[in-house]
Design a protein around this motif. Sequence first.
Motif, PDB file in Angstrom:
ATOM      1  N   ARG A   1      13.027  12.662  -4.937  1.00  0.00           N
ATOM      2  CA  ARG A   1      12.758  12.875  -3.520  1.00  0.00           C
ATOM      3  C   ARG A   1      11.601  11.978  -3.066  1.00  0.00           C
ATOM      4  O   ARG A   1      11.641  11.314  -2.047  1.00  0.00           O
ATOM      5  N   LEU A   2      10.546  12.004  -3.891  1.00  0.00           N
ATOM      6  CA  LEU A   2       9.348  11.240  -3.555  1.00  0.00           C
ATOM      7  C   LEU A   2       9.638   9.740  -3.494  1.00  0.00           C
ATOM      8  O   LEU A   2       9.089   9.017  -2.657  1.00  0.00           O
TER       9      LEU A   2
ATOM     10  N   LEU B   1       2.469   1.776  -3.248  1.00  0.00           N
ATOM     11  CA  LEU B   1       1.447   2.092  -4.245  1.00  0.00           C
ATOM     12  C   LEU B   1       1.011   3.545  -4.154  1.00  0.00           C
ATOM     13  O   LEU B   1       0.828   4.219  -5.168  1.00  0.00           O
ATOM     14  N   ILE B   2       0.826   4.020  -2.954  1.00  0.00           N
ATOM     15  CA  ILE B   2       0.429   5.422  -2.775  1.00  0.00           C
ATOM     16  C   ILE B   2       1.498   6.342  -3.352  1.00  0.00           C
ATOM     17  O   ILE B   2       1.205   7.295  -4.060  1.00  0.00           O
ATOM     18  N   GLU B   3       2.745   5.993  -3.053  1.00  0.00           N
ATOM     19  CA  GLU B   3       3.843   6.788  -3.616  1.00  0.00           C
ATOM     20  C   GLU B   3       3.818   6.781  -5.135  1.00  0.00           C
ATOM     21  O   GLU B   3       3.994   7.811  -5.783  1.00  0.00           O
TER      22      GLU B   3
ATOM     23  N   SER C   1       3.172   9.359 -10.355  1.00  0.00           N
ATOM     24  CA  SER C   1       2.706   9.442 -11.738  1.00  0.00           C
ATOM     25  C   SER C   1       1.750  10.610 -11.905  1.00  0.00           C
ATOM     26  O   SER C   1       1.776  11.315 -12.910  1.00  0.00           O
ATOM     27  N   GLY C   2       0.916  10.835 -10.899  1.00  0.00           N
ATOM     28  CA  GLY C   2      -0.014  11.963 -10.970  1.00  0.00           C
ATOM     29  C   GLY C   2       0.694  13.294 -10.912  1.00  0.00           C
ATOM     30  O   GLY C   2       0.330  14.242 -11.617  1.00  0.00           O
ATOM     31  N   ALA C   3       1.716  13.373 -10.079  1.00  0.00           N
ATOM     32  CA  ALA C   3       2.452  14.621  -9.945  1.00  0.00           C
ATOM     33  C   ALA C   3       3.124  14.982 -11.272  1.00  0.00           C
ATOM     34  O   ALA C   3       3.046  16.121 -11.740  1.00  0.00           O
TER      35      ALA C   3
ATOM     36  N   ASP D   1       0.805  -1.219   0.000  1.00  0.00           N
ATOM     37  CA  ASP D   1       0.000   0.000   0.000  1.00  0.00           C
ATOM     38  C   ASP D   1       0.839   1.270   0.000  1.00  0.00           C
ATOM     39  O   ASP D   1       0.588   2.200  -0.762  1.00  0.00           O
ATOM     40  N   ASP D   2       1.860   1.288   0.866  1.00  0.00           N
ATOM     41  CA  ASP D   2       2.661   2.501   0.985  1.00  0.00           C
ATOM     42  C   ASP D   2       3.362   2.828  -0.331  1.00  0.00           C
ATOM     43  O   ASP D   2       3.363   3.980  -0.777  1.00  0.00           O
TER      44      ASP D   2
ATOM     45  N   SER E   1      10.721  14.103  -8.119  1.00  0.00           N
ATOM     46  CA  SER E   1      10.352  12.697  -8.228  1.00  0.00           C
ATOM     47  C   SER E   1      11.324  11.817  -7.460  1.00  0.00           C
ATOM     48  O   SER E   1      10.932  10.884  -6.754  1.00  0.00           O
TER      49      SER E   1
ATOM     50  N   ALA F   1       1.303   6.187  -7.162  1.00  0.00           N
ATOM     51  CA  ALA F   1       0.162   6.937  -7.682  1.00  0.00           C
ATOM     52  C   ALA F   1       0.436   8.434  -7.605  1.00  0.00           C
ATOM     53  O   ALA F   1       0.159   9.182  -8.550  1.00  0.00           O
ATOM     54  N   MET F   2       0.983   8.869  -6.465  1.00  0.00           N
ATOM     55  CA  MET F   2       1.288  10.292  -6.316  1.00  0.00           C
ATOM     56  C   MET F   2       2.335  10.720  -7.328  1.00  0.00           C
ATOM     57  O   MET F   2       2.247  11.792  -7.929  1.00  0.00           O
TER      58      MET F   2
END
Lengths: 196, 196
Positions: free
Chosen positions: A190-191, A153-155, A160-162, A150-151, A188, A157-158
Motif C-alpha cells: 500500500r505504502l 525517499l520519504i516513502e 524500511s522503518g515500518a 524526496d517524496d 508495505s 524511509a517510512m
Amino acid sequence: METARQPLADGELRSVEHSAPRTRVLDAALELFAEFGVSGTSLQMIAASVGITKAAVYYQFHAKEDIVIAVTERALGRLVPALERAEAQDDVPQARDDLLVDVIGMAVRDRRLVRTLQFDPVVVRLLAEHPPFQRFMDRLYRVLLGETGDDVLIEAAMLSGAISSAVMHPLLADVDDDTLRTRLTDLSRRLLGLTP
Amino acid sequence: METARQPLADGELRSVEHSAPRTRVLDAALELFAEFGVSGTSLQMIAASVGITKAAVYYQFHAKEDIVIAVTERALGRLVPALERAEAQDDVPQARDDLLVDVIGMAVRDRRLVRTLQFDPVVVRLLAEHPPFQRFMDRLYRVLLGETGDDVLIEAAMLSGAISSAVMHPLLADVDDDTLRTRLTDLSRRLLGLTP
DNA sequence: GTCTATATTATGATAGAC
DNA sequence: GTCTATCATAATATAGAC
C-alpha cells in the motif's frame, strides 16, 4: 596500526560461509548486539556466551570491529541472491514486488538482526564508511524504488522503518511469522503504491 | 534545584525544568547519545563536549543512568500537555488526530531525539523497567489506538517506526520540517485509517 | 561549583604455554 | 585452537582541595 581484516575492501558483497567456531561467535555476538547494542557488548560477554575465553575469540576475529563487519556482511549477503534475481528480471514491477517479499521474509525470519542492522550507531557508521556496503544498499534501493527524489525517499524511509519496527517490537514477539509477514506485505505494498 | 533526584520513582511523568548547568549536560548528552548511542557515550565525552571535567558532571548527576533517565524524562515530559489535552477532549477521533499531529511535530522538531528514545537498547530497557515511563506510554497509545489487539498493535508499531525512521534518516536531513511533517501526517493518517 | 588526584573495575588486545 | 597471564588504556565513580 591494524586496519582490520578487510573482507570486502575491494570486492562486492557476497554470500559468505564461516567455519563452525566462527559461526558460533557470530551467532552469539548477534544475539548480544540485539539486546545490548554493539557498544554495550564486550568481547568478554561474547566469549562467555559461547563458552570460551576472550583469547579464543581473538583467534577467530582479531578485533571487535571484525566481528561487527562479519555479522553485517553475513546478514546482507543473504539478500544477494534475491537482489540478483530481481535485477535480472525484465518485468520491473514484478521484480520490485518479489524483492520486497524477500526482504520482508528475511526481516521476519531474523527479527533480532533488524535492530542491529538498521539502528545500531556502530553498524550505521560502518555501512556509511565501507563502499561495498554502500554499493549494495544502492542496488537494493534502486530495484525497490526506481528513481530517487524526496517524496520517494520519504516513502522508502517510512517503509524500511515500518517493517523494522514491527518486526522488532517486543509486544509483537509472540505474533507468528505468517501473520506478521502477511500483514507487513499488505501494508508495505500500500505504502509503495504496488497493486498486485 | 534538586527537584529531580528520584524524579519518577513513585509519581507520574511530568514536564521538568532543570538548572542551566544541568540543561547543558543534558543537551550535550542527547547529542552524543544520538550519534554514538548511550553505551558508546562516556562521561568523559559529555564533559569534554560541555567544556567541564568529569567530576563537574558528577556534581550534576551522580551516575550515568541518572543522565539517561533525565534525558528521557525531559523528552517525554514535553508531550504531557498534548496528552492531557487529548484525554480531556470529548471528540475521540479528533483527540486522536490532534495528538498524532503533536507527536509528529515533536519528532520532526527534535529529530536527533528519536533515534535514542525509540531504538537505543539502554533507553528501551529503561522504559520497560520504570513504571512511570510505562504508564505514560500506555496512556499515549490508548489515545492513539483505542483498544488493543494484534492487528492494531502491528499498525501501531509500523506507525511509530515509520515516523521515527523517516525523521532520523540521514538522507532526509535536508528535507525541511514542513514538507516532512505534511507528508508524514498524510501517510500516518492513511495507516491509522483516519479520514480527516 | 569546579577542579586535581585517585581508586577500582572492565575493556580491547597480545604473548606464550600447552 | 584454546588456554593462562598480562598489558595498556579508558571506564565509572569518589575524596578532598580551592
